[in-house]
Design a protein around this motif. Structure first.
Motif, PDB file in Angstrom:
ATOM      1  N   UNK A 105       0.822  -1.223   0.000  1.00  0.00           N
ATOM      2  CA  UNK A 105       0.000   0.000   0.000  1.00  0.00           C
ATOM      3  C   UNK A 105       0.847   1.260   0.000  1.00  0.00           C
ATOM      4  N   UNK A 106       2.108   1.143   0.424  1.00  0.00           N
ATOM      5  CA  UNK A 106       3.038   2.289   0.424  1.00  0.00           C
ATOM      6  C   UNK A 106       4.371   1.827  -0.158  1.00  0.00           C
ATOM      7  N   UNK A 107       4.401   1.477  -1.438  1.00  0.00           N
ATOM      8  CA  UNK A 107       5.605   0.882  -2.026  1.00  0.00           C
ATOM      9  C   UNK A 107       6.790   1.837  -2.055  1.00  0.00           C
ATOM     10  N   UNK A 108       7.967   1.261  -1.936  1.00  0.00           N
ATOM     11  CA  UNK A 108       9.192   2.050  -2.067  1.00  0.00           C
ATOM     12  C   UNK A 108       9.328   2.517  -3.514  1.00  0.00           C
ATOM     13  N   UNK A 109       9.504   3.800  -3.748  1.00  0.00           N
ATOM     14  CA  UNK A 109       9.615   4.288  -5.128  1.00  0.00           C
ATOM     15  C   UNK A 109      10.958   3.932  -5.758  1.00  0.00           C
ATOM     16  N   UNK A 110      11.003   3.989  -7.069  1.00  0.00           N
ATOM     17  CA  UNK A 110      12.250   3.801  -7.812  1.00  0.00           C
ATOM     18  C   UNK A 110      12.828   5.180  -8.095  1.00  0.00           C
ATOM     19  N   UNK A 111      14.039   5.425  -7.615  1.00  0.00           N
ATOM     20  CA  UNK A 111      14.657   6.734  -7.803  1.00  0.00           C
ATOM     21  C   UNK A 111      16.153   6.622  -7.543  1.00  0.00           C
ATOM     22  N   UNK A 112      16.873   7.684  -7.807  1.00  0.00           N
ATOM     23  CA  UNK A 112      18.300   7.748  -7.489  1.00  0.00           C
ATOM     24  C   UNK A 112      18.568   8.994  -6.662  1.00  0.00           C
ATOM     25  N   UNK A 113      19.616   8.943  -5.858  1.00  0.00           N
ATOM     26  CA  UNK A 113      19.998  10.072  -5.012  1.00  0.00           C
ATOM     27  C   UNK A 113      21.494   9.973  -4.756  1.00  0.00           C
ATOM     28  N   UNK A 114      21.981  10.856  -3.909  1.00  0.00           N
ATOM     29  CA  UNK A 114      23.396  10.830  -3.527  1.00  0.00           C
ATOM     30  C   UNK A 114      23.488  10.820  -2.010  1.00  0.00           C
ATOM     31  N   UNK A 115      24.210   9.849  -1.497  1.00  0.00           N
ATOM     32  CA  UNK A 115      24.448   9.761  -0.056  1.00  0.00           C
ATOM     33  C   UNK A 115      25.624  10.678   0.274  1.00  0.00           C
TER      34      UNK A 115
END
Length: 377
Positions: A203-213
């Motif tokens: 119901x609250x799926x993890x989205x597909x995306x990119x980021x920088x740690x």
């Protein structure tokens, strides 16, 4: 006055069209065009739907010349774009929010193709356009061996997803695969470690995306998202460290904090982060879809210490955690993180495994672009 302006504008437009550099068809020998025909026939090996090569066949009957150059160039570039960017429609890519920077390379494809023809290296040209990751190579090998139509289609869908990523992810990065409930750290192009993760509920799926740690927040405060405040109807007991200020609910640092004792600093539009969790017993489950979208990480302090190697020792990280103080430590350099969804991927033994499609995303891929035709499904 307005008429004069329009005339001037049209003249400028005509001049721009006349002087703009035109794409020139590459020069093809007959044997190279025949080689292209075979490459097109073999495109199913990369789960690319078959392309119509009838125009190429007709041009080959006429022999070398402008007609063959034009038709062969157009077909080669179409196949090249499929390798580089995939074949899916925007509807099939819905929800995939990782920008493929390889689209910038399209402008130079014609020149690259001509150089490949000059060097008689057409096979190398297409091979260089495939995703460079070893996971893609493993899927490609598995596709060649697989005989079950449904499994072949799943492999094809995941090979297509790899084409939606940048061809190269770089030497150092974190790759999260929500469907496999794992995060993998790559350094110097080699796998440096794997960590189990908990991802979003259906119901609250993890989205597909990119980021920088950019850093690690040890002993973090948790600012509770408005959606969770609504879900809990504002029931946050002070005994568990919850405080309200400035119209927001927050939770103090500590072992019972919902973020646990570590949260990665990875700004993104979705407010989804990798972090620790006090509910460590959930990592024993095979299917780990329990969060509101964030990525709870197993052995989170060990993961943080690994990311901070060269900046802080494990003993120093443990000392900060033990102090209870909320401290943010910057990484030596920002580290890309790709949060993905692959239902077929190499498992711990290196063999490709297929996992349940928990978010029901597979059925969308290939529904319009015909991936099934690429693998006989």
């Amino acid at each position: 006055m307005r008429k004069k302006f329009l005339v001037s504008a049209l003249c400028l437009y005509a001049f721009a069209i006349a002087t703009a550099p035109q794409v020139q068809a590459a020069s093809w020998r007959v044997d190279q065009a025949r080689q292209l025909r075979q490459v097109v026939v073999n495109s199913h090996e990369d789960a690319i739907p078959p392309m119509d090569a009838r125009a190429l066949e007709r041009a080959l009957e006429q022999g070398a010349g402008p007609a063959l150059d034009e038709v062969a160039t157009a077909l080669a570039l179409r196949l090249a774009r499929a390798h580089l960017l995939g074949v899916a429609t925007p509807a099939e890519r819905a929800g995939w929010r990782i920008v493929d920077t390889d689209s910038e390379a399209l402008d130079g494809l014609e020149g690259w193709l001509q150089r490949a023809l000059d060097g008689n290296a057409l096979d190398s040209f297409f091979a260089a356009l495939r995703p460079a990751h070893p996971d893609y190579a493993a899927l490609r090998t598995a596709l060649a061996r697989e005989t079950d139509p449904d499994r072949k289609l799943t492999l094809a869908r995941n090979m297509e997803r790899w084409r939606w990523l940048p061809r190269s992810l770089g030497p150092d990065y974190v790759l999260v695969n929500a469907a496999f409930f794992e995060a993998r750290l790559w350094r110097g192009g080699r796998l440096a470690g794997t960590w189990p993760v908990i991802v979003g509920k259906t119901s609250t799926p993890t989205p597909v995306f990119s980021a920088r740690i950019t850093g690690v927040n040890l002993n973090p405060w948790w600012t509770i998202p408005a959606s969770i405040v609504r879900e809990k109807a504002g029931r946050f007991p002070a005994s568990k460290g919850y405080v309200q200020s400035g119209g927001q609910w927050r939770q103090k640092p500590g072992p019972g904090n919902a973020l646990g004792q570590m949260k990665l600093v990875m700004p993104n539009p979705y407010s989804v982060y990798m972090h620790d969790t006090p509910s460590k017993h959930l990592f024993a489950r095979e299917v780990r879809a329990f969060s509101h979208g964030c990525i709870r990480t197993g052995d989170a302090i060990g993961f943080a210490a690994t990311l901070l190697e060269g900046v802080r020792t494990r003993a120093e990280v443990d000392a900060v955690v033990a102090s209870g103080r909320s401290v943010t430590v910057d990484l030596a350099a920002p580290l890309p993180v790709y949060v993905t969804y692959f239902t077929a991927a190499p498992g711990g033994d290196g063999q490709v495994a297929i996992r349940p499609d928990i978010y029901r995303r597979d059925g969308r891929v290939g529904s319009e672009s015909g991936l099934g035709r690429a693998c006989g499904a």
